[in-house]
Design a protein around this motif. Structure first.
Motif, PDB file in Angstrom:
ATOM      1  N   PHE A  24       0.683  -1.182  -0.062  1.00 12.11           N
ATOM      2  CA  PHE A  24      -0.054  -0.138   0.041  1.00 12.11           C
ATOM      3  C   PHE A  24       0.829   1.276  -0.105  1.00 12.11           C
ATOM      4  CE2 PHE A  24      -3.061  -3.148   1.630  1.00 12.11           C
ATOM      5  CZ  PHE A  24      -4.160  -2.961   0.911  1.00 12.11           C
ATOM      6  N   GLY A  25       2.083   1.056  -0.551  1.00 15.98           N
ATOM      7  CA  GLY A  25       2.798   2.366  -0.649  1.00 15.98           C
ATOM      8  C   GLY A  25       3.391   2.904   0.731  1.00 15.98           C
ATOM      9  N   HIS A  26       3.534   4.185   0.810  1.00 16.56           N
ATOM     10  CA  HIS A  26       4.250   4.661   2.163  1.00 16.56           C
ATOM     11  C   HIS A  26       3.447   4.688   3.265  1.00 16.56           C
ATOM     12  CE1 HIS A  26       6.249   7.882   4.362  1.00 16.56           C
ATOM     13  NE2 HIS A  26       7.291   7.218   4.024  1.00 16.56           N
ATOM     14  N   GLY A  27       1.937   4.666   2.960  1.00 18.87           N
ATOM     15  CA  GLY A  27       0.888   4.547   3.925  1.00 18.87           C
ATOM     16  C   GLY A  27       0.959   3.296   4.945  1.00 18.87           C
ATOM     17  N   GLY A  28       1.830   2.340   4.644  1.00 20.11           N
ATOM     18  CA  GLY A  28       2.080   1.157   5.549  1.00 20.11           C
ATOM     19  C   GLY A  28       3.385   1.560   6.284  1.00 20.11           C
ATOM     20  N   VAL A  29       4.036   2.212   6.237  1.00 19.16           N
ATOM     21  CA  VAL A  29       5.620   2.316   6.909  1.00 19.16           C
ATOM     22  C   VAL A  29       5.175   2.603   8.141  1.00 19.16           C
ATOM     23  CG1 VAL A  29       7.650   3.744   7.242  1.00 19.16           C
ATOM     24  CG2 VAL A  29       6.597   3.491   4.888  1.00 19.16           C
ATOM     25  N   ALA A  30       4.399   3.556   8.636  1.00 20.59           N
ATOM     26  CA  ALA A  30       4.239   3.669  10.212  1.00 20.59           C
ATOM     27  C   ALA A  30       3.859   2.370  10.897  1.00 20.59           C
ATOM     28  CB  ALA A  30       2.983   4.913  10.611  1.00 20.59           C
ATOM     29  N   TYR A  31       3.125   1.523  10.538  1.00 21.93           N
ATOM     30  CA  TYR A  31       2.385   0.360  10.876  1.00 21.93           C
ATOM     31  C   TYR A  31       3.632  -0.530  10.943  1.00 21.93           C
ATOM     32  CZ  TYR A  31      -2.282   2.267  10.451  1.00 21.93           C
ATOM     33  OH  TYR A  31      -3.236   3.086  10.436  1.00 21.93           O
ATOM     34  N   LEU A  32       4.267  -0.819   9.870  1.00 23.01           N
ATOM     35  CA  LEU A  32       5.264  -1.746   9.802  1.00 23.01           C
ATOM     36  C   LEU A  32       6.489  -1.226  10.861  1.00 23.01           C
ATOM     37  CD1 LEU A  32       5.554  -1.945   5.855  1.00 23.01           C
ATOM     38  CD2 LEU A  32       5.050  -3.838   7.619  1.00 23.01           C
ATOM     39  N   ALA A  33       6.754  -0.028  10.904  1.00 22.10           N
ATOM     40  CA  ALA A  33       7.948   0.392  12.048  1.00 22.10           C
ATOM     41  C   ALA A  33       7.418  -0.111  13.509  1.00 22.10           C
ATOM     42  CB  ALA A  33       7.859   1.870  12.015  1.00 22.10           C
ATOM     43  N   LYS A  34       6.183  -0.024  13.711  1.00 21.78           N
ATOM     44  CA  LYS A  34       5.699  -0.529  15.005  1.00 21.78           C
ATOM     45  C   LYS A  34       5.888  -1.994  15.226  1.00 21.78           C
ATOM     46  CE  LYS A  34       2.590   3.238  15.870  1.00 21.78           C
ATOM     47  NZ  LYS A  34       0.955   3.791  16.059  1.00 21.78           N
ATOM     48  N   GLY A  35       5.931  -2.669  13.973  1.00 17.93           N
ATOM     49  CA  GLY A  35       5.968  -4.071  14.018  1.00 17.93           C
ATOM     50  C   GLY A  35       7.394  -4.709  13.693  1.00 17.93           C
ATOM     51  N   VAL A  36       8.637  -4.101  13.918  1.00 18.68           N
ATOM     52  CA  VAL A  36       9.845  -4.294  13.925  1.00 18.68           C
ATOM     53  C   VAL A  36      10.171  -5.191  15.004  1.00 18.68           C
ATOM     54  CG1 VAL A  36      12.244  -3.519  14.151  1.00 18.68           C
ATOM     55  CG2 VAL A  36      10.726  -2.401  12.592  1.00 18.68           C
ATOM     56  N   ASN A  37       9.452  -5.135  16.089  1.00 20.27           N
ATOM     57  CA  ASN A  37       9.985  -5.834  17.443  1.00 20.27           C
ATOM     58  C   ASN A  37       8.933  -6.991  17.555  1.00 20.27           C
ATOM     59  OD1 ASN A  37       7.415  -4.808  17.746  1.00 20.27           O
ATOM     60  ND2 ASN A  37       7.915  -3.965  20.061  1.00 20.27           N
ATOM     61  N   HIS A  38       8.194  -7.452  16.525  1.00 18.18           N
ATOM     62  CA  HIS A  38       7.306  -8.502  16.680  1.00 18.18           C
ATOM     63  C   HIS A  38       8.210  -9.903  16.930  1.00 18.18           C
ATOM     64  CE1 HIS A  38       3.960 -10.995  15.810  1.00 18.18           C
ATOM     65  NE2 HIS A  38       3.223  -9.971  15.661  1.00 18.18           N
ATOM     66  N   LYS A  39       7.387 -10.429  17.951  1.00 17.62           N
ATOM     67  CA  LYS A  39       8.165 -11.576  18.474  1.00 17.62           C
ATOM     68  C   LYS A  39       8.188 -12.938  17.493  1.00 17.62           C
ATOM     69  CE  LYS A  39       7.430 -10.727  23.510  1.00 17.62           C
ATOM     70  NZ  LYS A  39       7.195  -9.093  23.157  1.00 17.62           N
ATOM     71  N   ASP A  40       7.083 -13.142  16.656  1.00 14.35           N
ATOM     72  CA  ASP A  40       7.150 -14.240  15.492  1.00 14.35           C
ATOM     73  C   ASP A  40       8.258 -13.792  14.528  1.00 14.35           C
ATOM     74  OD1 ASP A  40       5.981 -16.455  14.341  1.00 14.35           O
ATOM     75  OD2 ASP A  40       5.578 -15.044  13.029  1.00 14.35           O
ATOM     76  N   SER A  41       9.028 -14.798  14.435  1.00 18.41           N
ATOM     77  CA  SER A  41      10.075 -14.546  13.470  1.00 18.41           C
ATOM     78  C   SER A  41       9.709 -14.516  11.867  1.00 18.41           C
ATOM     79  CB  SER A  41      11.158 -15.632  13.507  1.00 18.41           C
ATOM     80  OG  SER A  41      10.521 -16.782  13.251  1.00 18.41           O
ATOM     81  N   ALA A  42       8.487 -15.176  11.393  1.00 18.83           N
ATOM     82  CA  ALA A  42       8.070 -15.266  10.203  1.00 18.83           C
ATOM     83  C   ALA A  42       7.432 -13.635  10.002  1.00 18.83           C
ATOM     84  CB  ALA A  42       7.045 -16.178  10.035  1.00 18.83           C
ATOM     85  N   THR A  43       6.718 -13.196  11.175  1.00 18.25           N
ATOM     86  CA  THR A  43       6.171 -11.944  10.788  1.00 18.25           C
ATOM     87  C   THR A  43       7.156 -11.020  10.877  1.00 18.25           C
ATOM     88  OG1 THR A  43       3.975 -12.657  12.189  1.00 18.25           O
ATOM     89  CG2 THR A  43       4.455 -10.158  11.921  1.00 18.25           C
TER      90      THR A  43
END
Length: 529
Positions: free
Chosen positions: A457-476
């Motif tokens: 979804f282009g740049h609109g997904g960056v903020a959400y992805l930044a918050k997911g960098v610490n996700h505990k699931d390795s595949a995610t």
């Protein structure tokens, strides 16, 4: 008769003069001169040095230097280093001439130079005078197992802190020295510092370093990171040349150390994928037309990595050729599965049908009433990539496959997870915020699917992805990192900081080191966009 005595005022004056110390005559412990004058007193010397270190006043340099020149005590040189004064540079340089059995002062001098360079820009400029001497120190020939290697390690740290490009040549030399001739830890340190310099002059050394091993370890990830940070055509051209087996130094290593069949194509294609340089696509397809040496016993498939690289690079024009690989039943399972993965990376929705057909591969041998593991693997990997790719509800196609799968088998789990991903696509459609919310879902296939979709979804997904960098699931988390390479750029400071922060958290946890490596490479890719 009247007795003689002193007045009350006189008594008080006498008491004050005798009973209390006179402040003006007492040494001030916060004054460096108090301790400098005690450096010549053997009884006071050790404490005086310690107190001067605490004060960290450069005025103490002359006194400490005079003492060190007389004693040659490394502890005193360490004390000088902690002052972090420009005046010490020449003294430090003098100590960098060392030997296998006389190296303590050289190590202290290198540490002192690193500290000075880390002080501020002026300190770094002053320490730059020592670059040549530090370079000579790190290339000095020593026995493999010697404590004097500490000098080389500290000197490389100093060169990294000084950041003078003149250091690159010496660091390259250390990197290319085989483990037969030096402790392999030094190769690793050299690669680490070269990754910080990111100088294109190091490309030949780093390409060779991708395949170097010692003490049961390699430096592939460190050299990989350095090459991605360098980027550009310089790195791409050198990697293609190596992949095509035209790098003479590397070929000599391959013969001498009996490389695993296919390893050269495999590793070079992995790094070519990281570079995201579309100019290498023809060379990758050319490689697919050659024999896959990795199919030999004990080998690793180079073609499998080449196919995945074609997807990661992001050139959508390759999709039809990858789709043809998925659809070809004569192709090896591993190639078809790799092509399905590449098509997901490309978001090639036109390939959904071909991937679903591969997922429907019949894997149960009715006569023997047993599962054909090779075909089951293809079905499982194909349905996984299919469900990662789809943009809507596909339950109607997936439910029958799940119901037909033998219970409590890997193939059954794969189809169940595909249904979870389909649920996410159905629930969110084109709602970016919905995917952002589901990124935190406790069911791994759902959070992973959300991560892949946020990259579409282009740049609109960056903020959400930044918050997911610490996700505990390795595949995610791998999905999050991949998506960031698609939509984030060097101006996305929050995303880059999120990666930095997570690296600091995870780098001391051995099970998470593969994720740390990927985070560093992701950051390098994003900074190149």
């Amino acid at each position: 008769m009247r007795k003689l005595g002193v007045s009350a005022a006189s008594s008080l004056a006498l008491f004050l003069s005798v009973g209390l110390p006179i402040t003006g005559c007492t040494d001030d412990p916060q004054d460096p001169q108090t301790w400098i004058k005690k450096l010549d007193d053997v009884r006071e010397q050790q404490n005086a040095v310690r107190q001067l270190v605490k004060l960290k006043d450069p005025v103490a340099y002359e006194g400490l230097a005079k003492l060190f020149k007389r004693t040659k005590d490394p502890e005193q040189l360490k004390a000088i280093g902690k002052l972090r004064t420009d005046a010490a540079v020449d003294l430090f340089i003098e100590q960098l001439d060392y030997s296998d059995d006389n190296f303590e002062n050289a190590a202290a001098a290198a540490t002192g130079l690193a500290g000075l360079a880390g002080r501020d820009d002026k300190g770094r400029q002053a320490a730059a005078k020592a670059v040549d001497a530090l370079g000579k120190a790190i290339v000095k020939k020593l026995p493999i197992k010697t404590r004097a290697n500490v000098v080389k390690a500290e000197a490389m740290t100093a060169l990294g802190a000084i950041k003078d490009p003149r250091a690159v040549e010496a660091l390259d030399q250390v990197l290319e020295t085989p483990a037969d001739d030096q402790d392999f830890f030094l190769n690793k340190e050299a690669a680490r510092h070269l990754a910080e310099f990111a100088d294109k002059r190091s490309v030949p050394s780093l390409v060779r370093g991708l395949f170097m091993t010692g003490r049961g370890k390699d430096i592939f990830q460190t050299c990989r990171l350095a090459l991605v940070r360098i980027g550009g055509d310089a790195a791409a051209d050198a990697l293609v040349q190596a992949m095509q087996r035209k790098n003479q130094a590397l070929e000599a290593d391959a013969k001498k150390y009996e490389f695993i069949p296919g390893i050269v194509v495999q590793k070079t294609s992995i790094v070519l994928a990281d570079l995201r340089n579309k100019k290498v696509v023809p060379a990758l397809f050319l490689e697919l037309g050659k024999k896959d040496d990795g199919l030999a016993p004990g080998g690793v498939s180079g073609h499998q990595s080449v196919i995945q690289a074609l997807g990661l690079i992001g050139d959508t024009q390759v999709a039809p050729r990858l789709q043809a690989i998925v659809a070809d039943p004569k192709r090896l399972t591993k190639y078809r599965a790799a092509a399905a993965s590449a098509l997901n990376f490309l978001n090639a929705s036109d390939a959904e049908g071909a991937i679903l057909t591969a997922a429907k591969t019949v894997y149960v041998n009715e006569k023997k009433k047993e599962i054909d593991q090779d075909k089951a693997q293809l079905a499982a990997e194909a349905v996984t990539e299919y469900s990662r790719l789809i943009g809507g509800d596909r339950a109607a196609a997936l439910v029958p496959l799940f119901k037909a799968a033998p219970a409590e088998t890997d193939i059954s789990v794969a189809f169940k997870n595909a249904l979870f991903r389909s649920e996410v696509a159905k629930a969110c459609g084109k709602d970016v915020a919905c995917y952002g919310k589901l990124l935190g879902d406790p069911i791994s296939p759902k959070s992973e699917k959300a991560a892949f979709m946020l990259g579409r979804f282009g740049h609109g997904g960056v903020a959400y992805l930044a918050k997911g960098v610490n996700h505990k699931d390795s595949a995610t988390r791998f999905a999050v990192l991949f998506s960031l390479t698609r939509v984030a750029g060097k101006d996305d400071k929050d995303a880059l900081k999120a990666i930095d922060d997570q690296i600091e958290i995870d780098k001391t946890k051995p099970p998470l080191l593969p994720l740390v490596d990927e985070m560093r490479v992701t950051q390098a890719i994003v900074l190149q966009r």
